[in-house]
Design a protein around this motif. Structure first.
Motif, PDB file in Angstrom:
ATOM      1  N   GLY A  92       0.892  -1.305  -0.144  1.00 43.06           N
ATOM      2  CA  GLY A  92       0.025   0.007   0.114  1.00 43.06           C
ATOM      3  C   GLY A  92       0.830   1.339  -0.042  1.00 43.06           C
ATOM      4  O   GLY A  92       1.957   1.318   0.566  1.00 43.06           O
ATOM      5  N   MET A 106      -1.889  -7.176   2.477  1.00 42.19           N
ATOM      6  CA  MET A 106      -0.750  -6.338   2.503  1.00 42.19           C
ATOM      7  C   MET A 106       0.422  -6.691   3.020  1.00 42.19           C
ATOM      8  O   MET A 106       0.424  -6.700   4.401  1.00 42.19           O
ATOM      9  CB  MET A 106      -1.480  -4.968   3.027  1.00 42.19           C
ATOM     10  N   TYR A 134       3.467  -1.255   3.716  1.00 38.62           N
ATOM     11  CA  TYR A 134       2.983   0.098   3.571  1.00 38.62           C
ATOM     12  C   TYR A 134       3.918   1.227   3.614  1.00 38.62           C
ATOM     13  O   TYR A 134       4.487   1.114   4.468  1.00 38.62           O
ATOM     14  CB  TYR A 134       1.771   0.257   4.551  1.00 38.62           C
TER      15      TYR A 134
END
Length: 482
Positions: free
Chosen positions: A63, A105, A108
């Motif tokens: 992300g 995910m 990030y």
């Protein structure tokens, strides 16, 4: 309550679904810009289903957040602390709910803190898809060009994409697929136009390379994901038994239809319930012109009537009748559905979804950025009704309600915040200038050409006068016949 992290997955309550794959072996083949509520309950869940298939561990997500400020920095810190994990609680119309931890995910990055780290990840050989949820207002070509930071100074999502694509070309790597997951008709085509325009400004050869080798599949995405307030977060965590700084909630319904047009591979999306089809435009038309358009038609009279939640507004029979009349008399006759999809069955399902008692979707969330959304979801219906001498009462009522919404005062006198980022100072001056037709001349509505239609001007004037003289409740009751 168990704090959410990779170390605590084995200690979570038994009613919580956890990732059924080894997260230690994940590699990010997808870089996603805009990890908001919708992404977390839609694309991230679908990718999780793909990762559950053996041999697809290289399709995890990295992300990227490109906004700055205290909230954005707190999100980045929460994802770091929680090892990229978050919970999703899905509410069914019958009141039941289910919670799962999504672990799709793998990393990030907060781009404002380290822009080059975000660019390096986008330009890395393992990145094969760059996906987006940047809201409808983030795709304007003029906006992309005007707000661009230029080469080496990325500011917008499209800046990051073009800079990364240029790095890939110079490194001899193939481009990644740009996959829009936003609620926008022809979202892939729109992304393509923005990327190519910025690339052409920088280097004609770069633009030609992207056009020749890149891919921008169109997609239709659908799942209601309300904004999570502090009280919502507390309630969601109480149900899950997990201390999650970033819980997301949604309806149990989900849908994703996409063109199978990728230039650098893709995960097994069909195994995640994604429909890979050539007729995405037909699905877009049904959703945009029947569901999203109805959401907007509901929101503005609802806020004037004092409703703050969509499911509360759906208990008002006048508003339900407004949507039914819009579908039956205005929109359905103008929409050609894809084979096998009944507009009548679809709209009945929309009523059930809007009324879902577990989804406390905020009316103001739906109303937000109406200057963009009204164009996206009502332009074609309006144009066809005007050109075909069709009924204009409900569309005129919608725009008259929008004009009153812009004043920020409901019929009962209470005030509410108005969030319209597309309106500039000249637009606000028009609104406050006393012209009863001012809203029709706002700059985002230029392409609608509403002032050119005498029938629409007259219908709008009647609706505006009724709202001013009688209030939204009585005006609405007269419009729907009771």
């Amino acid at each position: 309550m168990v704090e959410l992290s990779a170390r605590t997955l084995h200690r979570l309550p038994s009613h919580v679904r956890v990732p059924a794959y080894d997260r230690d072996g994940l590699r990010a083949g997808i870089v996603h810009i805009g990890v908001g509520n919708f992404h977390r309950v839609h694309q991230a869940v679908a990718v999780q289903r793909c990762l559950e298939q053996p041999g697809h561990e290289d399709w995890a997500i990295c992300g990227i957040g490109i906004l700055d400020g205290p909230e954005a920095r707190a999100k980045a810190e929460a994802f770091r602390r929680q090892d990229g994990l978050h919970t999703v609680t899905a509410f069914a119309a019958d009141g039941s709910k289910a919670v799962e931890v999504v672990g799709a995910m793998a990393d990030y990055l907060h781009a404002p803190a380290d822009p080059d780290a975000a660019l390096r990840r986008l330009a890395a050989p393992g990145t094969r898809i760059a996906s987006l949820t940047i809201t409808e207002g983030g795709y304007g070509l003029d906006k992309a060009l005007a707000e661009s930071g230029g080469a080496g100074r990325p500011r917008t999502a499209f800046d990051y994409l073009v800079e990364a694509l240029d790095r890939r070309r110079r490194a001899g790597l193939p481009p990644f697929t740009v996959m829009s997951c936003d609620n926008l008709r022809s979202n892939g085509d729109t992304s393509r136009a923005a990327v190519l325009a910025l690339a052409e400004r920088r280097d004609g050869e770069l633009a030609a390379w992207i056009e020749r080798h890149g891919a921008f599949p169109n997609s239709m995405v659908d799942r209601i994901a309300p904004r999570v307030t502090a009280a919502d977060r507390q309630a969601l965590n109480a149900f899950s038994g997990i201390e999650d700084a970033l819980p997301a909630s949604c309806e149990s319904y989900t849908n994703w239809v996409m063109e199978d047009r990728f230039c650098n591979g893709r995960p097994p999306l069909e195994r995640a319930g994604v429909s890979l089809r050539d007729d995405v435009a037909a699905f877009e038309a049904v959703k945009g012109r029947l569901s999203n358009a109805a959401h907007m038609l509901l929101a503005y009279p609802a806020v004037l009537l004092g409703y703050r939640l969509i499911n509360e507004a759906m208990r008002d029979g006048r508003l339900v009748r407004l949507l039914q009349d819009f579908w039956t008399l205005d929109a359905i006759p103008l929409v050609t559905p894809p084979p096998g999809l009944s507009p009548q069955v679809f709209t009945a399902q929309v009523l059930e979804r809007f009324a879902n008692p577990g989804i406390d979707d905020q009316v103001l969330r739906v109303a937000h950025d109406g200057a963009s959304k009204l164009v996206v979801f009502h332009a074609r219906t309006l144009a066809q009704l005007i050109a075909g001498n069709g009924p204009l009462e409900r569309e005129a009522f919608l725009f008259a309600c929008f004009a009153r919404y812009l004043l920020g005062v409901e019929d009962g006198g209470a005030t509410f915040p108005v969030d319209e980022p597309r309106l500039d100072a000249a637009d606000w001056a028009r609104i406050r200038g006393g012209d009863p037709l001012a809203v029709l001349h706002l700059s985002p509505f230029t392409e609608l050409r509403l002032p050119e239609s005498e029938r629409f001007r007259d219908a709008f004037a009647r609706a505006a006068q009724a709202l001013a003289a009688k209030g939204a409740g009585r005006a609405l009751a007269e419009l729907v016949g009771g």
